[in-house]
Design an enzyme around this catalytic site. Structure first.
Site, mmCIF file in Angstrom:
data_model
loop_
_atom_site.group_PDB
_atom_site.id
_atom_site.type_symbol
_atom_site.label_atom_id
_atom_site.label_comp_id
_atom_site.label_asym_id
_atom_site.label_seq_id
_atom_site.Cartn_x
_atom_site.Cartn_y
_atom_site.Cartn_z
ATOM 1 N N ARG A 1 1.150 -0.668 0.270
ATOM 2 C CA ARG A 1 -0.585 0.499 0.217
ATOM 3 C C ARG A 1 1.009 1.433 0.055
ATOM 4 O O ARG A 1 1.924 1.327 0.807
ATOM 5 C CB ARG A 1 -1.293 0.000 0.909
ATOM 6 N N ASP A 2 0.715 2.339 -0.563
ATOM 7 C CA ASP A 2 1.379 3.543 -0.633
ATOM 8 C C ASP A 2 0.900 4.181 0.405
ATOM 9 O O ASP A 2 -0.376 4.123 1.109
ATOM 10 C CB ASP A 2 0.563 4.113 -1.937
ATOM 11 N N ILE A 3 2.219 4.801 0.838
ATOM 12 C CA ILE A 3 1.968 5.528 2.478
ATOM 13 C C ILE A 3 1.807 6.299 2.191
ATOM 14 O O ILE A 3 1.136 7.392 3.290
ATOM 15 C CB ILE A 3 3.841 5.318 2.791
ATOM 16 N N ASN B 1 4.855 6.481 -13.586
ATOM 17 C CA ASN B 1 5.367 7.232 -13.668
ATOM 18 C C ASN B 1 6.926 6.778 -14.229
ATOM 19 O O ASN B 1 7.530 6.152 -13.570
ATOM 20 C CB ASN B 1 5.047 8.342 -13.090
ATOM 21 N N VAL C 1 10.635 8.004 -7.011
ATOM 22 C CA VAL C 1 11.501 7.115 -6.367
ATOM 23 C C VAL C 1 11.990 5.603 -8.407
ATOM 24 O O VAL C 1 10.770 5.223 -8.513
ATOM 25 C CB VAL C 1 10.641 5.749 -6.394
ATOM 26 N N HIS D 1 7.864 1.136 -10.863
ATOM 27 C CA HIS D 1 6.249 0.985 -9.756
ATOM 28 C C HIS D 1 5.127 1.195 -11.681
ATOM 29 O O HIS D 1 5.142 1.782 -11.099
ATOM 30 C CB HIS D 1 6.759 1.300 -8.370
ATOM 31 N N HIS E 1 1.433 1.980 -9.443
ATOM 32 C CA HIS E 1 0.240 2.601 -9.441
ATOM 33 C C HIS E 1 -0.922 1.725 -9.264
ATOM 34 O O HIS E 1 -1.458 1.881 -10.929
ATOM 35 C CB HIS E 1 0.028 4.115 -9.092
HETATM 36 P P1 5GP Z 1 5.944 8.379 -8.280
HETATM 37 O O1 5GP Z 1 5.999 9.440 -7.922
HETATM 38 O O2 5GP Z 1 7.230 7.575 -8.258
HETATM 39 O O3 5GP Z 1 5.896 7.353 -9.265
HETATM 40 O O4 5GP Z 1 5.705 7.016 -6.853
HETATM 41 C C1 5GP Z 1 6.636 7.009 -5.962
HETATM 42 C C2 5GP Z 1 5.085 6.125 -5.039
HETATM 43 O O5 5GP Z 1 5.856 5.777 -3.264
HETATM 44 C C3 5GP Z 1 3.929 7.692 -3.931
HETATM 45 O O6 5GP Z 1 2.907 7.368 -4.467
HETATM 46 C C4 5GP Z 1 4.668 7.696 -2.685
HETATM 47 O O7 5GP Z 1 3.650 8.117 -2.277
HETATM 48 C C5 5GP Z 1 4.787 6.391 -3.158
HETATM 49 N N1 5GP Z 1 5.498 5.870 -1.083
HETATM 50 C C6 5GP Z 1 7.698 6.920 -1.094
HETATM 51 N N2 5GP Z 1 7.873 6.761 -0.236
HETATM 52 C C7 5GP Z 1 7.242 5.393 0.247
HETATM 53 C C8 5GP Z 1 7.239 4.538 1.626
HETATM 54 O O8 5GP Z 1 8.517 4.544 2.234
HETATM 55 N N3 5GP Z 1 6.262 3.377 1.018
HETATM 56 C C9 5GP Z 1 5.298 3.599 1.025
HETATM 57 N N4 5GP Z 1 4.274 2.401 1.002
HETATM 58 N N5 5GP Z 1 4.800 4.146 -0.087
HETATM 59 C C10 5GP Z 1 6.114 5.387 -0.306
#
Ligand code: 5GP
Ligand code: ZN
Length: 117
Positions: A32-34, A90, A99, A103, A105
């Protein structure tokens, strides 16, 4: 360049950083996203470090296919298969990739904004 040893999502896949893991099998981890942006917001990753969609190679084809099929399976588990959901990858700064580990979403459980902005 992020190394696997300090990559956040590699560390989650290895269990070194806590996360609510909802699936872990066959080289795929989902958690699950944080900071959820919808009632269901799950991130699916290949356990093997790939920095993003742009870095995927032929060797990743099976894992990429499994990511999509696993997302559909998790959507059924989450009860959003019929109401619908969105899968997002993304890539790079304009997309807001924060990150550097590929990944997907999985977002759903509400009417998602269209267009995005
Ligand atoms: P991006 O913006 O790179 O496509 O998505 C990265 C996602 O990782 C974001 O939605 C963010 O909320 C999530 N995220 C960042 N750090 C953590 C973490 O430590 N744990 C979890 N579960 N999600 C994270
Ligand atoms: Zn990684």
């Amino acid at each position: 360049m992020t190394q696997e040893s300090d990559c956040l999502f590699c560390r989650i896949a290895r269990g070194e950083i806590p996360a609510t893991i909802v699936y872990q099998r066959d080289g795929i981890t989902a958690f699950r996203d944080i900071a959820p942006q919808a009632p269901t917001h799950v991130l699916l990753i290949p356990d093997r470090h790939i920095s993003g969609a742009a870095a995927a190679t032929d060797a990743d084809d099976a894992a990429l296919g499994r990511l999509i099929r696993t997302a559909a399976e998790l959507a059924r588990q989450e009860g959003i298969a019929d109401s619908g959901y969105r899968l997002i990858i993304n890539q790079g700064p304009d997309a807001g990739q924060t990150v550097p580990h590929l990944h997907v979403h999985l977002l759903g459980g509400k009417l998602l904004p269209t267009p995005l902005a």
